[in-house]
Design a protein around this motif. Structure first.
Motif, mmCIF file in Angstrom:
data_model
loop_
_atom_site.group_PDB
_atom_site.id
_atom_site.type_symbol
_atom_site.label_atom_id
_atom_site.label_comp_id
_atom_site.label_asym_id
_atom_site.label_seq_id
_atom_site.Cartn_x
_atom_site.Cartn_y
_atom_site.Cartn_z
ATOM 1 N N GLY A 116 -4.053 -23.952 0.882
ATOM 2 C CA GLY A 116 -4.566 -24.936 1.177
ATOM 3 C C GLY A 116 -4.154 -24.451 2.368
ATOM 4 N N ILE A 117 -4.480 -25.095 4.130
ATOM 5 C CA ILE A 117 -4.796 -24.100 5.378
ATOM 6 C C ILE A 117 -2.700 -23.912 5.268
ATOM 7 C CG2 ILE A 117 -6.286 -24.520 5.611
ATOM 8 C CD1 ILE A 117 -5.123 -26.808 7.633
ATOM 9 N N TRP A 118 -2.394 -24.726 4.455
ATOM 10 C CA TRP A 118 -0.419 -24.186 5.162
ATOM 11 C C TRP A 118 0.098 -23.478 4.138
ATOM 12 C CZ3 TRP A 118 0.354 -26.372 10.262
ATOM 13 C CH2 TRP A 118 -0.066 -27.294 10.128
ATOM 14 N N ARG A 119 -0.844 -23.055 3.524
ATOM 15 C CA ARG A 119 -0.056 -22.082 2.324
ATOM 16 C C ARG A 119 1.022 -21.052 3.046
ATOM 17 N NH1 ARG A 119 -3.031 -18.798 -1.970
ATOM 18 N NH2 ARG A 119 -1.314 -19.279 -3.826
ATOM 19 N N ILE A 120 0.793 -20.349 4.370
ATOM 20 C CA ILE A 120 1.653 -19.713 4.885
ATOM 21 C C ILE A 120 2.288 -20.531 6.629
ATOM 22 C CG2 ILE A 120 2.308 -17.110 5.493
ATOM 23 C CD1 ILE A 120 -0.311 -16.401 4.003
ATOM 24 N N PRO A 121 2.998 -20.971 6.546
ATOM 25 C CA PRO A 121 3.519 -22.261 7.660
ATOM 26 C C PRO A 121 3.803 -21.154 8.663
ATOM 27 C CG PRO A 121 5.134 -22.187 5.428
ATOM 28 C CD PRO A 121 3.841 -22.078 4.845
ATOM 29 N N VAL A 138 2.332 -25.469 14.248
ATOM 30 C CA VAL A 138 3.639 -26.364 14.096
ATOM 31 C C VAL A 138 5.259 -25.871 13.419
ATOM 32 C CG1 VAL A 138 4.306 -28.219 12.855
ATOM 33 C CG2 VAL A 138 1.541 -27.469 13.062
ATOM 34 N N ARG A 139 5.973 -26.135 14.953
ATOM 35 C CA ARG A 139 7.091 -25.859 14.390
ATOM 36 C C ARG A 139 7.946 -26.932 13.897
ATOM 37 N NH1 ARG A 139 6.882 -21.139 17.036
ATOM 38 N NH2 ARG A 139 6.205 -20.966 19.460
ATOM 39 N N ASP A 140 7.536 -28.090 13.119
ATOM 40 C CA ASP A 140 8.649 -28.342 12.742
ATOM 41 C C ASP A 140 7.945 -29.363 11.040
ATOM 42 O OD1 ASP A 140 10.043 -30.399 11.038
ATOM 43 O OD2 ASP A 140 11.064 -31.831 12.696
ATOM 44 N N SER A 141 7.707 -28.895 9.777
ATOM 45 C CA SER A 141 6.634 -28.939 9.150
ATOM 46 C C SER A 141 6.853 -30.876 8.645
ATOM 47 C CB SER A 141 7.289 -28.466 7.354
ATOM 48 O OG SER A 141 8.546 -29.951 7.142
ATOM 49 N N ALA A 142 7.750 -31.410 9.519
ATOM 50 C CA ALA A 142 7.644 -33.055 9.298
ATOM 51 C C ALA A 142 6.865 -33.111 9.947
ATOM 52 C CB ALA A 142 8.818 -34.080 10.312
#
Ligand SMILES: [Zn+2]
Length: 183
Positions: free
Chosen positions: A57-62, A67-71
């Motif tokens: 998915g697109i968040w595979r490499i944060p 986005v700084r905070d995954s929340a």
């Protein structure tokens, strides 16, 4: 998770803008501001093998997302769509191999889910509470869905002849609609 987002850069004049403040278009020329990342640091610190253990998915490499905070991530499971081999089309086009990315499997039925997930997540992180977009269909559906997921207000401007299916989808997601805009 540490995003390596470093700055925003105008695609027309190269103006550098602060990536941690809400920005619109370039104040000089109305150019689009692209997110830029510290790719040298990414190359030095990211582990190609370790990344493969992350969910697709697109968040595979944060580190390479804004986005700084995954929340603050607003996700519906976008990305990670299959690559389908298309040998007959490859033959018609004289290509040895051709693959088609099946983006219809994204949560709102188009690739727009990718960009909207990133945009809504980062905008929410920067304090945005309401969104609006001009759309002929897919982008509006995506924004309405991600806005609903985040509990944020969405208003969509549609051409008068927008297909009824898109309007029903927007209604189901709870978006406000204005149809006076003509493309
Ligand atoms: Zn510019």
């Amino acid at each position: 998770m540490t995003s390596l987002l470093s700055h925003l850069e105008c695609t027309l004049c190269g103006l550098v803008c602060d990536a941690d403040e809400l920005q619109g278009l370039c104040p000089n020329d109305g150019g689009v501001l692209y997110a830029r990342y510290d790719l040298a640091r990414a190359a030095a610190t990211l582990d190609r093998v370790e990344i493969q253990t992350h969910p697709p998915g697109i968040w595979r490499i944060p580190e390479l997302m804004p986005v700084r905070d995954s929340a603050n991530i607003v996700t519906l499971g976008e990305g990670g769509t299959p690559l389908l081999k298309a040998p007959r089309l490859a033959g018609m086009l004289g290509l040895r191999e051709l693959y088609v990315k099946e983006e219809g499997l994204n949560p709102t039925g188009s690739f727009k889910a990718r960009g909207i997930s990133a945009a809504v997540s980062r905008a929410r992180e920067l304090g945005v509470t309401a969104f609006t977009i001009p759309t002929a269909g897919n982008a509006g559906s995506a924004l309405a869905a991600y806005g609903a997921r985040a509990g944020l207000q969405v208003d969509v401007f549609l051409p008068a002849d927008t297909p009824a299916l898109f309007k029903k989808e927007l209604q189901a997601y709870g978006a406000g609609m204005r149809t006076r805009w003509t493309a």
